[in-house]
Design a protein around this motif. Sequence first.
Motif, PDB file in Angstrom:
ATOM      1  N   PHE A 246      -0.962   0.026 -14.836  1.00  0.00           N
ATOM      2  CA  PHE A 246      -0.585  -1.352 -14.527  1.00  0.00           C
ATOM      3  C   PHE A 246      -1.518  -1.922 -13.461  1.00  0.00           C
ATOM      4  O   PHE A 246      -2.193  -1.181 -12.747  1.00  0.00           O
ATOM      5  CB  PHE A 246       0.866  -1.431 -14.043  1.00  0.00           C
ATOM      6  N   SER A 247      -1.555  -3.242 -13.382  1.00  0.00           N
ATOM      7  CA  SER A 247      -2.330  -3.925 -12.348  1.00  0.00           C
ATOM      8  C   SER A 247      -1.377  -4.605 -11.368  1.00  0.00           C
ATOM      9  O   SER A 247      -0.217  -4.874 -11.690  1.00  0.00           O
ATOM     10  CB  SER A 247      -3.295  -4.944 -12.964  1.00  0.00           C
ATOM     11  N   THR A 248      -1.879  -4.864 -10.175  1.00  0.00           N
ATOM     12  CA  THR A 248      -1.080  -5.466  -9.114  1.00  0.00           C
ATOM     13  C   THR A 248      -1.633  -6.847  -8.770  1.00  0.00           C
ATOM     14  O   THR A 248      -2.839  -7.012  -8.602  1.00  0.00           O
ATOM     15  CB  THR A 248      -1.096  -4.579  -7.854  1.00  0.00           C
ATOM     16  N   GLU A 249      -0.738  -7.811  -8.671  1.00  0.00           N
ATOM     17  CA  GLU A 249      -1.128  -9.193  -8.381  1.00  0.00           C
ATOM     18  C   GLU A 249      -0.388  -9.681  -7.150  1.00  0.00           C
ATOM     19  O   GLU A 249       0.800  -9.368  -6.962  1.00  0.00           O
ATOM     20  CB  GLU A 249      -0.814 -10.084  -9.590  1.00  0.00           C
ATOM     21  N   VAL A 250      -1.071 -10.451  -6.314  1.00  0.00           N
ATOM     22  CA  VAL A 250      -0.481 -10.938  -5.062  1.00  0.00           C
ATOM     23  C   VAL A 250      -0.571 -12.458  -5.010  1.00  0.00           C
ATOM     24  O   VAL A 250      -1.651 -13.036  -5.178  1.00  0.00           O
ATOM     25  CB  VAL A 250      -1.198 -10.324  -3.836  1.00  0.00           C
ATOM     26  N   PHE A 251       0.566 -13.107  -4.776  1.00  0.00           N
ATOM     27  CA  PHE A 251       0.612 -14.554  -4.549  1.00  0.00           C
ATOM     28  C   PHE A 251      -0.104 -14.801  -3.223  1.00  0.00           C
ATOM     29  O   PHE A 251       0.352 -14.376  -2.167  1.00  0.00           O
ATOM     30  CB  PHE A 251       2.077 -15.017  -4.483  1.00  0.00           C
ATOM     31  N   SER A 252      -1.220 -15.532  -3.273  1.00  0.00           N
ATOM     32  CA  SER A 252      -2.089 -15.632  -2.096  1.00  0.00           C
ATOM     33  C   SER A 252      -2.373 -17.041  -1.619  1.00  0.00           C
ATOM     34  O   SER A 252      -3.009 -17.213  -0.574  1.00  0.00           O
ATOM     35  CB  SER A 252      -3.431 -14.942  -2.402  1.00  0.00           C
ATOM     36  N   PHE A 253      -1.926 -18.050  -2.365  1.00  0.00           N
ATOM     37  CA  PHE A 253      -2.213 -19.422  -1.952  1.00  0.00           C
ATOM     38  C   PHE A 253      -1.180 -20.357  -2.552  1.00  0.00           C
ATOM     39  O   PHE A 253      -0.940 -20.338  -3.763  1.00  0.00           O
ATOM     40  CB  PHE A 253      -3.613 -19.832  -2.422  1.00  0.00           C
TER      41      PHE A 253
ATOM     42  N   ARG B 247       2.085 -23.842   3.787  1.00  0.00           N
ATOM     43  CA  ARG B 247       1.357 -23.273   2.648  1.00  0.00           C
ATOM     44  C   ARG B 247       0.863 -21.878   3.005  1.00  0.00           C
ATOM     45  O   ARG B 247       0.297 -21.649   4.053  1.00  0.00           O
ATOM     46  CB  ARG B 247       0.180 -24.183   2.291  1.00  0.00           C
ATOM     47  N   TYR B 248       1.099 -20.943   2.118  1.00  0.00           N
ATOM     48  CA  TYR B 248       0.640 -19.565   2.306  1.00  0.00           C
ATOM     49  C   TYR B 248      -0.838 -19.509   1.939  1.00  0.00           C
ATOM     50  O   TYR B 248      -1.263 -20.070   0.925  1.00  0.00           O
ATOM     51  CB  TYR B 248       1.441 -18.668   1.379  1.00  0.00           C
ATOM     52  N   ASN B 249      -1.633 -18.817   2.753  1.00  0.00           N
ATOM     53  CA  ASN B 249      -3.070 -18.793   2.508  1.00  0.00           C
ATOM     54  C   ASN B 249      -3.650 -17.466   2.988  1.00  0.00           C
ATOM     55  O   ASN B 249      -3.746 -17.213   4.193  1.00  0.00           O
ATOM     56  CB  ASN B 249      -3.746 -19.968   3.226  1.00  0.00           C
ATOM     57  N   LEU B 250      -4.042 -16.619   2.043  1.00  0.00           N
ATOM     58  CA  LEU B 250      -4.596 -15.309   2.368  1.00  0.00           C
ATOM     59  C   LEU B 250      -6.106 -15.253   2.152  1.00  0.00           C
ATOM     60  O   LEU B 250      -6.656 -14.188   1.893  1.00  0.00           O
ATOM     61  CB  LEU B 250      -3.914 -14.224   1.518  1.00  0.00           C
ATOM     62  N   VAL B 251      -6.778 -16.389   2.286  1.00  0.00           N
ATOM     63  CA  VAL B 251      -8.220 -16.421   2.041  1.00  0.00           C
ATOM     64  C   VAL B 251      -8.972 -15.456   2.939  1.00  0.00           C
ATOM     65  O   VAL B 251     -10.019 -14.910   2.546  1.00  0.00           O
ATOM     66  CB  VAL B 251      -8.764 -17.865   2.204  1.00  0.00           C
ATOM     67  N   ASN B 252      -8.457 -15.195   4.148  1.00  0.00           N
ATOM     68  CA  ASN B 252      -9.156 -14.306   5.079  1.00  0.00           C
ATOM     69  C   ASN B 252      -8.652 -12.873   5.039  1.00  0.00           C
ATOM     70  O   ASN B 252      -9.067 -12.045   5.859  1.00  0.00           O
ATOM     71  CB  ASN B 252      -9.040 -14.861   6.502  1.00  0.00           C
ATOM     72  N   GLN B 253      -7.759 -12.566   4.101  1.00  0.00           N
ATOM     73  CA  GLN B 253      -7.241 -11.203   3.985  1.00  0.00           C
ATOM     74  C   GLN B 253      -7.770 -10.468   2.750  1.00  0.00           C
ATOM     75  O   GLN B 253      -7.370  -9.346   2.462  1.00  0.00           O
ATOM     76  CB  GLN B 253      -5.708 -11.225   3.938  1.00  0.00           C
ATOM     77  N   LEU B 254      -8.673 -11.078   2.001  1.00  0.00           N
ATOM     78  CA  LEU B 254      -9.112 -10.488   0.738  1.00  0.00           C
ATOM     79  C   LEU B 254      -9.796  -9.142   0.927  1.00  0.00           C
ATOM     80  O   LEU B 254      -9.609  -8.224   0.119  1.00  0.00           O
ATOM     81  CB  LEU B 254     -10.056 -11.450   0.006  1.00  0.00           C
ATOM     82  N   SER B 255     -10.571  -8.997   1.986  1.00  0.00           N
ATOM     83  CA  SER B 255     -11.278  -7.725   2.186  1.00  0.00           C
ATOM     84  C   SER B 255     -10.301  -6.582   2.429  1.00  0.00           C
ATOM     85  O   SER B 255     -10.590  -5.432   2.081  1.00  0.00           O
ATOM     86  CB  SER B 255     -12.271  -7.841   3.355  1.00  0.00           C
ATOM     87  N   THR B 256      -9.118  -6.879   2.990  1.00  0.00           N
ATOM     88  CA  THR B 256      -8.121  -5.829   3.235  1.00  0.00           C
ATOM     89  C   THR B 256      -7.369  -5.457   1.961  1.00  0.00           C
ATOM     90  O   THR B 256      -6.661  -4.448   1.945  1.00  0.00           O
ATOM     91  CB  THR B 256      -7.107  -6.284   4.298  1.00  0.00           C
ATOM     92  N   MET B 257      -7.518  -6.257   0.908  1.00  0.00           N
ATOM     93  CA  MET B 257      -6.843  -5.977  -0.356  1.00  0.00           C
ATOM     94  C   MET B 257      -7.651  -5.055  -1.257  1.00  0.00           C
ATOM     95  O   MET B 257      -7.133  -4.553  -2.266  1.00  0.00           O
ATOM     96  CB  MET B 257      -6.572  -7.280  -1.118  1.00  0.00           C
ATOM     97  N   GLN B 258      -8.915  -4.849  -0.921  1.00  0.00           N
ATOM     98  CA  GLN B 258      -9.795  -4.071  -1.777  1.00  0.00           C
ATOM     99  C   GLN B 258      -9.218  -2.686  -2.026  1.00  0.00           C
ATOM    100  O   GLN B 258      -8.756  -2.011  -1.110  1.00  0.00           O
ATOM    101  CB  GLN B 258     -11.183  -3.939  -1.144  1.00  0.00           C
ATOM    102  N   GLY B 259      -9.236  -2.279  -3.282  1.00  0.00           N
ATOM    103  CA  GLY B 259      -8.798  -0.935  -3.632  1.00  0.00           C
ATOM    104  C   GLY B 259      -7.382  -0.841  -4.152  1.00  0.00           C
ATOM    105  O   GLY B 259      -7.041   0.150  -4.812  1.00  0.00           O
ATOM    106  N   TYR B 260      -6.537  -1.854  -3.843  1.00  0.00           N
ATOM    107  CA  TYR B 260      -5.163  -1.744  -4.361  1.00  0.00           C
ATOM    108  C   TYR B 260      -4.591  -3.059  -4.883  1.00  0.00           C
ATOM    109  O   TYR B 260      -3.530  -3.067  -5.519  1.00  0.00           O
ATOM    110  CB  TYR B 260      -4.226  -1.122  -3.318  1.00  0.00           C
TER     111      TYR B 260
ATOM    112  N   SER C 249       0.822  -1.208   0.000  1.00  0.00           N
ATOM    113  CA  SER C 249       0.000   0.000   0.000  1.00  0.00           C
ATOM    114  C   SER C 249       0.854   1.255   0.000  1.00  0.00           C
ATOM    115  O   SER C 249       0.573   2.218  -0.731  1.00  0.00           O
ATOM    116  CB  SER C 249      -0.927  -0.017   1.217  1.00  0.00           C
ATOM    117  N   GLU C 250       1.911   1.256   0.791  1.00  0.00           N
ATOM    118  CA  GLU C 250       2.787   2.436   0.869  1.00  0.00           C
ATOM    119  C   GLU C 250       3.494   2.694  -0.452  1.00  0.00           C
ATOM    120  O   GLU C 250       3.620   3.847  -0.886  1.00  0.00           O
ATOM    121  CB  GLU C 250       3.804   2.242   1.997  1.00  0.00           C
ATOM    122  N   VAL C 251       3.950   1.628  -1.114  1.00  0.00           N
ATOM    123  CA  VAL C 251       4.622   1.800  -2.406  1.00  0.00           C
ATOM    124  C   VAL C 251       3.649   2.362  -3.441  1.00  0.00           C
ATOM    125  O   VAL C 251       3.973   3.293  -4.189  1.00  0.00           O
ATOM    126  CB  VAL C 251       5.218   0.465  -2.892  1.00  0.00           C
ATOM    127  N   LEU C 252       2.441   1.826  -3.489  1.00  0.00           N
ATOM    128  CA  LEU C 252       1.461   2.253  -4.488  1.00  0.00           C
ATOM    129  C   LEU C 252       0.989   3.683  -4.249  1.00  0.00           C
ATOM    130  O   LEU C 252       0.534   4.362  -5.178  1.00  0.00           O
ATOM    131  CB  LEU C 252       0.262   1.302  -4.503  1.00  0.00           C
TER     132      LEU C 252
END
Length: 290
Positions: free
Chosen positions: A162-169, A227-240, A147-150
Amino acid sequence: MKFSLGPVLYFWPKAQMLQFYREAAASDIDIVYLGETVCSKRRELKFDDYIAIAHMLREAGKQVCLSSMTLYEAPGELRELRKYVDNGEFLVEANDVGAISMLQQQGLPFVAGAAINCYNQHTLRRLISMGLTRWVMPVEISGQWLSEVLNQSIIADIRDCFSTEVFSFGHLPLAWSGRCFTARSENRSKDQCELCCINYPQGREVKSQDGSSVFVLNGIQTQSGQRYNLVNQLSTMQGYVDIVRLSPQQQDTFYWLTKFKANINGTAPQPLPATDSNGYWLNLAGMATG
């Protein structure tokens, strides 16, 4: 927010790969990455096979991207890279700066994969000037950092470029080496590995003396043990965050895709298995769960 399937990081038999991508075509995934990114000796699928799969996926309504290798060591590997660059149809994910150079010379747009060392707004701006249209951020940094970089002024004014993609699982790809760890674990040399990676469709687990999973060996690639799993962090990703990446697993990849999609707004939180973590995104230790 869109969802992507990263390239298959493990060495699977051709029949298994083809079945996986048939399932991908029938799924709700938006974007699919294709290509061997770890070891050029893994030749169950060749370039023409990937192109045929790409056409099948495109006909199913998926956006397709071809992924380059992460570590180039021989002229033959560069010749193979040239085929990807010259494919004429599909966007290319560059996982090595040599691939970026080749794409830039052709004036082609590209995706910068997570293996590209882009850790600040100046590097990101430079890559955008070279043709970057999608950025997969490095796997070990936090959502706060992203968020700070963007929000830096030199990025904010071109954010729509450009679009931003996050390795989430999936197991996080952490490092690569000229040596093959899987071959070494079987007391083989890299040159006489006999493609033993195919015996480990989920990689080879490395445990500490107390029995904790520390790493997964995947040829020349070292992955996180958990295993990395951001299934519960998706709402915090909204907007960026524009795209959420799931890395293909031997089992339950599309089951978890359903869980991710159901929880975009945080209304269907999922209990994380004990083998999963989300520490890096939360600015915690990588093996932690917040």
